[in-house]
Design a protein around this motif. Structure first.
Motif, mmCIF file in Angstrom:
data_model
loop_
_atom_site.group_PDB
_atom_site.id
_atom_site.type_symbol
_atom_site.label_atom_id
_atom_site.label_comp_id
_atom_site.label_asym_id
_atom_site.label_seq_id
_atom_site.Cartn_x
_atom_site.Cartn_y
_atom_site.Cartn_z
ATOM 1 N N GLN A 49 0.853 -1.189 0.000
ATOM 2 C CA GLN A 49 0.000 0.000 0.000
ATOM 3 C C GLN A 49 0.889 1.239 0.000
ATOM 4 O OE1 GLN A 49 -2.411 -0.605 3.535
ATOM 5 N NE2 GLN A 49 -4.156 -1.200 2.276
ATOM 6 N N VAL A 50 0.478 2.243 -0.764
ATOM 7 C CA VAL A 50 1.205 3.501 -0.799
ATOM 8 C C VAL A 50 0.311 4.590 -0.221
ATOM 9 C CG1 VAL A 50 2.475 5.150 -2.219
ATOM 10 C CG2 VAL A 50 2.414 2.737 -2.883
ATOM 11 N N THR A 57 5.625 8.952 -5.491
ATOM 12 C CA THR A 57 4.738 10.020 -5.037
ATOM 13 C C THR A 57 5.389 11.357 -5.349
ATOM 14 O OG1 THR A 57 5.722 9.923 -2.821
ATOM 15 C CG2 THR A 57 3.778 8.561 -3.235
ATOM 16 N N GLN A 58 4.589 12.325 -5.842
ATOM 17 C CA GLN A 58 5.212 13.513 -6.416
ATOM 18 C C GLN A 58 4.210 14.622 -6.680
ATOM 19 O OE1 GLN A 58 6.593 12.270 -10.348
ATOM 20 N NE2 GLN A 58 4.523 12.185 -11.114
ATOM 21 N N PRO A 81 0.096 15.330 -4.395
ATOM 22 C CA PRO A 81 -1.051 15.383 -5.304
ATOM 23 C C PRO A 81 -0.995 14.397 -6.463
ATOM 24 C CG PRO A 81 0.435 17.197 -5.796
ATOM 25 C CD PRO A 81 0.995 16.498 -4.587
ATOM 26 N N GLY A 82 0.206 13.804 -6.709
ATOM 27 C CA GLY A 82 0.335 12.924 -7.866
ATOM 28 C C GLY A 82 1.172 11.701 -7.551
ATOM 29 N N ILE A 83 1.082 10.720 -8.468
ATOM 30 C CA ILE A 83 1.924 9.527 -8.358
ATOM 31 C C ILE A 83 2.314 9.099 -9.760
ATOM 32 C CG2 ILE A 83 0.040 7.809 -8.408
ATOM 33 C CD1 ILE A 83 1.588 6.323 -6.153
ATOM 34 N N SER A 115 6.863 16.686 3.534
ATOM 35 C CA SER A 115 6.036 15.694 2.856
ATOM 36 C C SER A 115 6.310 14.323 3.463
ATOM 37 C CB SER A 115 6.344 15.676 1.355
ATOM 38 O OG SER A 115 5.558 14.698 0.702
ATOM 39 N N VAL A 116 5.291 13.457 3.416
ATOM 40 C CA VAL A 116 5.411 12.106 3.976
ATOM 41 C C VAL A 116 4.843 11.098 2.983
ATOM 42 C CG1 VAL A 116 4.773 10.567 5.880
ATOM 43 C CG2 VAL A 116 5.146 12.992 6.320
ATOM 44 N N THR A 117 5.569 9.989 2.820
ATOM 45 C CA THR A 117 5.086 8.858 2.028
ATOM 46 C C THR A 117 5.366 7.580 2.789
ATOM 47 O OG1 THR A 117 5.317 9.910 -0.147
ATOM 48 C CG2 THR A 117 5.471 7.522 -0.089
#
Length: 351
Positions: A279-280, A317-318, A285-287, A342-344
């Protein structure tokens, strides 16, 4: 149950004589990730299958030498690396800020890609091991004003840490003394078969996105955000990666416009034979979903395994590609006095 831990060992020597370290993080409940401070590269990522057997789910090499060969430089897949200053493409390597033009390297056909000739994935980062965060590795890098053509002294911190619920959490922080475009990501290639499947075409994928950024033949956005409904880009309902890839010229290498805001679940992959899931979660706002189209079997990685076309997939993620030249896209310019955060998370499981 084992205790969470982090250890360091030498990983190899760079041409300039500096030594890179390899850090092994274990969370005590089955997750082990290895990261080098050369480029912040995630070299190994061990996650259990449904039988409880651990397997390495990322593409890469067992030593630093693998990332320095002529073959690797020529193919330039960015295996596992931290990407900056600007992940993805900038049209013709040009943008303007406050009326001033800037010129970057064109290292991907006519365009600028992933920070230039020597992006963050090729820098030796300062590393600190932290035990109280679960375990964690803090990497810092000062990108000087003018590096790769970008303005401003940019101070970047990336915190890699393993959570109790089997996620690799990546926290990005940055400040600058001059306005600069910024788009940080990680470029890990996943294959949840962990060596049991030669490619990722049988992996099932779900993307929580209703639109994607249409691109020209050099993969630069046209500015159109097109609905995915009724197209091979619709992963709102689960599909295998290979099911419709032949309908996409060149294969999947596009930015999806993610639904919602804040930290949320945006994608899930599943490998049916092993049961592994990934899971991501992100606040971006984008991937960029990339299906390893440019891998060609020319690189031999861990355990002597060649990496063929579609040997791994990326979920980067970007912010959107070419954002500095696309005023309608979400802003990517970091200003002095601001703090970029930012966090991913890449969360592992089975079903």
């Amino acid at each position: 149950m084992a205790q969470p831990s982090i250890t360091a060992t030498p990983f190899g020597e760079l041409p300039n004589g500096q030594t890179a370290q390899l850090f092994t993080l274990t969370n005590g409940s089955g997750l082990e990730v290895r990261i080098t401070n050369y480029g912040g590269i995630v070299t190994h990522f061990f996650a259990a299958d449904r039988q409880g057997q651990p397997g390495d789910i990322v593409l890469g090499f067992d030593s630093l030498a693998g990332y320095l060969t002529d073959a690797y430089t020529a193919a330039n897949p960015y295996f596992g690396g931290l990407i900056g200053r600007f992940g993805n493409r900038i049209k013709e390597g040009r943008f303007a800020l406050n009326g001033q033009p800037f010129t970057l390297a064109t290292n991907n056909g006519p365009n600028h890609l992933h920070g230039g000739q020597h992006g963050f994935n090729q820098q030796l980062w300062h590393a600190e091991m932290l035990v109280d965060l679960g375990p964690a590795l803090r990497l810092t890098y000062l990108s000087p004003d003018g590096e790769e053509g970008y303005p401003g002294n940019l101070a970047v911190t990336v915190l890699y840490r393993l959570t109790a619920d089997n996620a690799l959490r990546i926290e990005y922080t940055a400040t600058t003394d001059r306005a600069t475009p910024l788009n940080l990501t990680n470029h890990s290639y996943f294959n949840l078969g962990a060596g049991t499947t030669p490619d990722i075409l049988g992996h099932e994928l779900t993307l929580h996105a209703d639109r994607y950024t249409v691109v020209d033949d050099t993969l630069i956005p046209t500015g159109e955000l097109r609905p995915v409904a009724g197209t091979p880009f619709d992963f709102g309902q689960t599909h295998t990666i290979g099911e419709r890839i032949g309908q996409v010229p060149g294969g999947y290498d596009h930015n999806w416009v993610l639904r919602g805001e804040g930290f949320r679940l945006v994608a899930e992959a599943h490998e049916p034979a092993t049961g592994r899931t990934l899971q991501v979660l992100t606040d971006q706002p984008g991937i960029q979903f990339y299906a390893g189209n440019f891998l060609a079997g020319t690189l031999t990685g861990k355990q002597g395994r060649a990496y063929p076309k579609h040997g791994g997939f990326c979920l980067e993620t970007q912010h959107f590609p070419d954002s500095p030249n696309q005023p309608a896209f979400p802003n990517t310019v970091l200003q002095p006095g601001e703090v970029f955060r930012s966090v991913t998370e890449y969360r592992c499981g089975v079903r």
